[in-house]
Design a protein around this motif. Structure first.
Motif, PDB file in Angstrom:
ATOM      1  N   LEU A 275     -29.755 -22.291 -16.649  1.00  0.00           N
ATOM      2  CA  LEU A 275     -30.618 -22.040 -17.924  1.00  0.00           C
ATOM      3  C   LEU A 275     -31.844 -22.802 -17.762  1.00  0.00           C
ATOM      4  O   LEU A 275     -32.786 -22.428 -18.141  1.00  0.00           O
ATOM      5  CB  LEU A 275     -29.976 -22.123 -19.161  1.00  0.00           C
ATOM      6  N   ALA A 276     -31.575 -24.236 -17.101  1.00  0.00           N
ATOM      7  CA  ALA A 276     -32.634 -25.006 -16.950  1.00  0.00           C
ATOM      8  C   ALA A 276     -33.759 -24.452 -16.162  1.00  0.00           C
ATOM      9  O   ALA A 276     -35.060 -24.422 -16.317  1.00  0.00           O
ATOM     10  CB  ALA A 276     -32.538 -26.437 -16.744  1.00  0.00           C
ATOM     11  N   VAL A 277     -33.260 -23.967 -15.051  1.00  0.00           N
ATOM     12  CA  VAL A 277     -34.105 -23.190 -13.923  1.00  0.00           C
ATOM     13  C   VAL A 277     -34.665 -21.980 -14.366  1.00  0.00           C
ATOM     14  O   VAL A 277     -35.973 -21.963 -13.896  1.00  0.00           O
ATOM     15  CB  VAL A 277     -33.248 -22.932 -12.502  1.00  0.00           C
ATOM     16  N   VAL A 278     -33.844 -21.193 -14.951  1.00  0.00           N
ATOM     17  CA  VAL A 278     -34.651 -19.963 -15.467  1.00  0.00           C
ATOM     18  C   VAL A 278     -35.505 -20.217 -16.571  1.00  0.00           C
ATOM     19  O   VAL A 278     -36.465 -19.529 -16.624  1.00  0.00           O
ATOM     20  CB  VAL A 278     -33.407 -19.017 -16.170  1.00  0.00           C
ATOM     21  N   SER A 279     -35.505 -21.197 -17.339  1.00  0.00           N
ATOM     22  CA  SER A 279     -36.473 -21.608 -18.437  1.00  0.00           C
ATOM     23  C   SER A 279     -37.689 -22.002 -17.778  1.00  0.00           C
ATOM     24  O   SER A 279     -38.909 -21.625 -18.204  1.00  0.00           O
ATOM     25  CB  SER A 279     -35.944 -22.680 -19.294  1.00  0.00           C
ATOM     26  N   LEU A 280     -37.634 -22.867 -16.724  1.00  0.00           N
ATOM     27  CA  LEU A 280     -38.833 -23.134 -16.172  1.00  0.00           C
ATOM     28  C   LEU A 280     -39.362 -22.111 -15.539  1.00  0.00           C
ATOM     29  O   LEU A 280     -40.915 -22.067 -15.636  1.00  0.00           O
ATOM     30  CB  LEU A 280     -38.364 -24.196 -14.858  1.00  0.00           C
ATOM     31  N   LEU A 281     -38.938 -20.875 -14.895  1.00  0.00           N
ATOM     32  CA  LEU A 281     -39.430 -20.014 -14.259  1.00  0.00           C
ATOM     33  C   LEU A 281     -40.088 -19.240 -15.422  1.00  0.00           C
ATOM     34  O   LEU A 281     -41.412 -18.448 -15.285  1.00  0.00           O
ATOM     35  CB  LEU A 281     -38.662 -19.106 -13.364  1.00  0.00           C
ATOM     36  N   LEU A 282     -39.621 -18.980 -16.357  1.00  0.00           N
ATOM     37  CA  LEU A 282     -39.952 -18.098 -17.659  1.00  0.00           C
ATOM     38  C   LEU A 282     -41.444 -18.946 -18.343  1.00  0.00           C
ATOM     39  O   LEU A 282     -42.113 -18.272 -18.545  1.00  0.00           O
ATOM     40  CB  LEU A 282     -38.901 -17.984 -18.695  1.00  0.00           C
ATOM     41  N   GLY A 283     -41.130 -20.235 -18.105  1.00  0.00           N
ATOM     42  CA  GLY A 283     -42.103 -20.857 -18.765  1.00  0.00           C
ATOM     43  C   GLY A 283     -43.479 -20.413 -17.818  1.00  0.00           C
ATOM     44  O   GLY A 283     -44.872 -20.559 -18.541  1.00  0.00           O
ATOM     45  N   GLY A 284     -43.339 -20.937 -16.620  1.00  0.00           N
ATOM     46  CA  GLY A 284     -44.455 -20.519 -15.728  1.00  0.00           C
ATOM     47  C   GLY A 284     -45.110 -19.384 -15.897  1.00  0.00           C
ATOM     48  O   GLY A 284     -46.289 -18.834 -16.021  1.00  0.00           O
ATOM     49  N   PHE A 285     -44.022 -18.234 -15.913  1.00  0.00           N
ATOM     50  CA  PHE A 285     -44.574 -16.834 -15.988  1.00  0.00           C
ATOM     51  C   PHE A 285     -45.093 -16.522 -17.317  1.00  0.00           C
ATOM     52  O   PHE A 285     -46.316 -15.658 -17.330  1.00  0.00           O
ATOM     53  CB  PHE A 285     -43.127 -16.070 -15.677  1.00  0.00           C
ATOM     54  N   PHE A 286     -44.763 -17.144 -18.307  1.00  0.00           N
ATOM     55  CA  PHE A 286     -45.556 -16.620 -19.653  1.00  0.00           C
ATOM     56  C   PHE A 286     -46.752 -17.406 -19.638  1.00  0.00           C
ATOM     57  O   PHE A 286     -47.667 -16.979 -20.037  1.00  0.00           O
ATOM     58  CB  PHE A 286     -44.580 -17.210 -20.770  1.00  0.00           C
ATOM     59  N   THR A 287     -46.763 -18.779 -19.205  1.00  0.00           N
ATOM     60  CA  THR A 287     -48.082 -19.694 -19.032  1.00  0.00           C
ATOM     61  C   THR A 287     -49.221 -18.527 -18.206  1.00  0.00           C
ATOM     62  O   THR A 287     -50.264 -18.442 -18.912  1.00  0.00           O
ATOM     63  CB  THR A 287     -47.960 -20.605 -18.187  1.00  0.00           C
ATOM     64  N   TYR A 288     -48.813 -17.983 -17.196  1.00  0.00           N
ATOM     65  CA  TYR A 288     -49.572 -17.080 -16.144  1.00  0.00           C
ATOM     66  C   TYR A 288     -50.124 -16.182 -17.258  1.00  0.00           C
ATOM     67  O   TYR A 288     -51.394 -15.580 -17.440  1.00  0.00           O
ATOM     68  CB  TYR A 288     -49.136 -16.771 -15.128  1.00  0.00           C
ATOM     69  N   LEU A 292     -53.807 -14.708 -18.953  1.00  0.00           N
ATOM     70  CA  LEU A 292     -54.603 -13.264 -18.708  1.00  0.00           C
ATOM     71  C   LEU A 292     -54.725 -12.730 -19.980  1.00  0.00           C
ATOM     72  O   LEU A 292     -55.764 -12.151 -20.065  1.00  0.00           O
ATOM     73  CB  LEU A 292     -53.527 -12.372 -17.759  1.00  0.00           C
ATOM     74  N   CYS A 293     -53.841 -12.824 -21.006  1.00  0.00           N
ATOM     75  CA  CYS A 293     -54.044 -12.277 -22.249  1.00  0.00           C
ATOM     76  C   CYS A 293     -55.260 -12.762 -22.933  1.00  0.00           C
ATOM     77  O   CYS A 293     -56.037 -12.308 -23.751  1.00  0.00           O
ATOM     78  CB  CYS A 293     -52.756 -12.471 -23.509  1.00  0.00           C
ATOM     79  N   LEU A 294     -55.367 -14.308 -22.964  1.00  0.00           N
ATOM     80  CA  LEU A 294     -56.400 -15.014 -23.614  1.00  0.00           C
ATOM     81  C   LEU A 294     -57.858 -14.531 -23.071  1.00  0.00           C
ATOM     82  O   LEU A 294     -58.728 -14.659 -23.593  1.00  0.00           O
ATOM     83  CB  LEU A 294     -56.186 -16.381 -23.621  1.00  0.00           C
ATOM     84  N   THR A 295     -57.672 -14.421 -21.690  1.00  0.00           N
ATOM     85  CA  THR A 295     -59.148 -13.752 -21.004  1.00  0.00           C
ATOM     86  C   THR A 295     -59.463 -12.366 -21.049  1.00  0.00           C
ATOM     87  O   THR A 295     -60.165 -11.818 -20.502  1.00  0.00           O
ATOM     88  CB  THR A 295     -59.227 -14.447 -19.617  1.00  0.00           C
ATOM     89  N   ASN A 296     -58.345 -11.544 -21.494  1.00  0.00           N
ATOM     90  CA  ASN A 296     -58.535 -10.047 -21.446  1.00  0.00           C
ATOM     91  C   ASN A 296     -58.630  -9.630 -19.980  1.00  0.00           C
ATOM     92  O   ASN A 296     -59.482  -8.786 -19.872  1.00  0.00           O
ATOM     93  CB  ASN A 296     -59.588  -9.605 -22.218  1.00  0.00           C
ATOM     94  N   THR A 297     -57.671 -10.224 -19.108  1.00  0.00           N
ATOM     95  CA  THR A 297     -57.481  -9.959 -17.801  1.00  0.00           C
ATOM     96  C   THR A 297     -56.004  -9.434 -17.424  1.00  0.00           C
ATOM     97  O   THR A 297     -55.145  -9.807 -18.172  1.00  0.00           O
ATOM     98  CB  THR A 297     -57.814 -10.965 -16.720  1.00  0.00           C
ATOM     99  N   THR A 298     -56.125  -8.537 -16.615  1.00  0.00           N
ATOM    100  CA  THR A 298     -54.734  -8.073 -16.009  1.00  0.00           C
ATOM    101  C   THR A 298     -54.238  -8.679 -14.879  1.00  0.00           C
ATOM    102  O   THR A 298     -55.183  -9.007 -13.960  1.00  0.00           O
ATOM    103  CB  THR A 298     -54.400  -6.627 -16.232  1.00  0.00           C
ATOM    104  N   THR A 299     -53.087  -8.553 -14.272  1.00  0.00           N
ATOM    105  CA  THR A 299     -52.664  -8.883 -13.209  1.00  0.00           C
ATOM    106  C   THR A 299     -53.384  -8.092 -12.033  1.00  0.00           C
ATOM    107  O   THR A 299     -53.638  -8.633 -11.010  1.00  0.00           O
ATOM    108  CB  THR A 299     -51.027  -8.780 -12.882  1.00  0.00           C
ATOM    109  N   ASN A 300     -53.560  -6.850 -12.205  1.00  0.00           N
ATOM    110  CA  ASN A 300     -54.063  -5.844 -11.163  1.00  0.00           C
ATOM    111  C   ASN A 300     -55.469  -6.305 -10.939  1.00  0.00           C
ATOM    112  O   ASN A 300     -56.295  -6.201 -10.044  1.00  0.00           O
ATOM    113  CB  ASN A 300     -54.008  -4.579 -11.727  1.00  0.00           C
TER     114      ASN A 300
END
Length: 392
Positions: A275-288, A292-300
């Motif tokens: 769970l600790a490993v998954v939470s680290l990955l989810l935290g980084g993914f959410f930060t990214y 994007l949302c705060l700057t109104n940009t998408t991954t594409n």
């Protein structure tokens, strides 16, 4: 001590594999062993498998392997969705089997039996909502509204027609080759959801990431409290200090307590590490994605901007080379002229400095407006249905 080393190796290997698989292509890992592991997991292992199948089964085996690859990677399929359900269901099953017998405990009340089930249920509900919701499909009936909602910036988006759908292609949209449809404000195609993430379901996707991060943190804290409660109920510290004469200090007690926990409750420790490993990955993914949302940009769009800025750098480098060549040729004509002051040369502004690399995102209108656009998409607003494309 064998169990402790097993736990350490399990955590390190799990972290290494997941980081390499998800983040190995990032520029920061270029040229490192993480990038090589990523290449092996995503391409190398399959290439070795293809060669083995070709040697063992010939062209028929290779054709069958290509058919499986096409189904799994190039067409919508529920394989990764089933894998997600197996992971979350299996993890919850092991937690129930190994830890629910200690609830209620010294620090946890019986209500956590039901709150944990509710947390997992909401997570699955968000997963299904994201997977089966409309990502914002662009078709002939709504293309005019999307053309009005998202103007062209004429930098990374310009007026054109989708060669597959045969309709005008609104700015910020993309034709997904896997789903075979145009999606407004396209972010990416998510294999876990078996769906595109676009204008209408980005909000569900963000809620899914946040909620699963909170589930992981809740699981870690709950398991830690269960273990702490067991230590309290069994009076582990009291026995170590009074019966075995161990000094009552963290430095002396911590190794012994960890040894006792890993021997007696190794399943809970393994789950906590996972769970600790998954939470680290989810935290980084959410930060990214939050950025994007705060700057109104998408991954594409971020990839498109990287390509645009890279192209601008190459143009500037070419112009710099031309300027240098022109300067060297000019020196041949100025050999007999008095030399220019070094101070004047030092402070002279280069013409290349005027060619700045600027990311001019016209869709970024302030983080409050950007959040509102993700939370309440254009196509869900009443004004969207009456919008008409601007003429000319």
């Amino acid at each position: 001590m064998a169990v402790q080393w097993l736990l350490v190796c399990h955590g390190l290997i799990t972290l290494l594999v997941m980081v390499s698989f998800l983040c190995g292509q990032w520029p920061i890992f270029q040229g490192t062993f993480i990038q090589r592991i990523h290449s092996f997991i995503t391409f190398g292992a399959y290439d070795y498998l293809r060669r083995f199948v070709h040697l063992a089964c010939g062209s028929r085996g290779t054709d069958a392997l290509y058919s499986v690859e096409y189904y799994c990677c190039d067409r919508p399929n529920p394989i990764i969705q089933v894998l997600y359900l197996l992971i979350i269901g299996g993890t919850y099953y092991f937690i129930v089997q190994s830890s629910f017998g200690y609830i209620p405990g010294y620090y946890l009340s019986a209500v956590h039996r039901y709150t944990s089930f509710l947390a997992v249920g909401v997570g699955i509900l968000l997963f299904l909502l994201t997977s089966f919701s409309d990502p914002g499909v662009v078709n002939s009936a709504n293309v005019s509204q999307y053309l009005s909602a998202y103007p062209y910036d004429n930098i990374i988006f310009s007026e054109k027609e989708c060669s597959t759908c045969k309709i005008p292609k609104p700015a910020r949209s993309k034709h997904c080759s896997i789903c075979d449809r145009c999606v407004a404000r396209f972010d990416h195609h998510c294999a876990w959801m078996n769906n595109c993430i676009g204008e209408r379901n980005t909000r569900y996707f963000m809620a899914f990431i946040i909620w699963h991060f909170l589930i992981c943190m809740y699981g870690i804290v709950a398991l830690a409290l269960i273990l702490a409660g067991r230590m309290k109920e069994l009076q582990v510290i009291h026995i170590l200090t009074d019966y075995y004469g161990i000094e009552n200090s963290f430095r002396k007690l911590a190794p012994l307590v960890l040894q006792w926990l890993s021997n007696s409750y190794n399943t809970q420790i393994l789950i906590m590490v996972f769970l600790a490993v998954v939470s680290l990955l989810l935290g980084g993914f959410f930060t990214y994605h939050a950025k994007l949302c705060l700057t109104n940009t998408t991954t594409n769009e971020s990839f498109k901007w990287q390509e645009q800025l890279s192209w601008q750098r190459k143009v500037n480098e070419a112009k710099a080379s031309a300027e240098a060549l022109k300067a060297s040729l000019g020196e041949l004509d100025q050999e007999n002229k008095p030399r220019e002051s070094k101070w004047r040369t030092f402070f002279r502004r280069s013409r290349l400095q005027e060619l700045e690399l600027v990311k001019n995102n016209i869709y970024d209108k302030g983080f409050l407006h950007n959040i509102y656009e993700v939370a309440i998409p254009f196509s869900t607003r009443r004004s969207f249905l009456v919008n008409k494309p601007k003429s000319g």
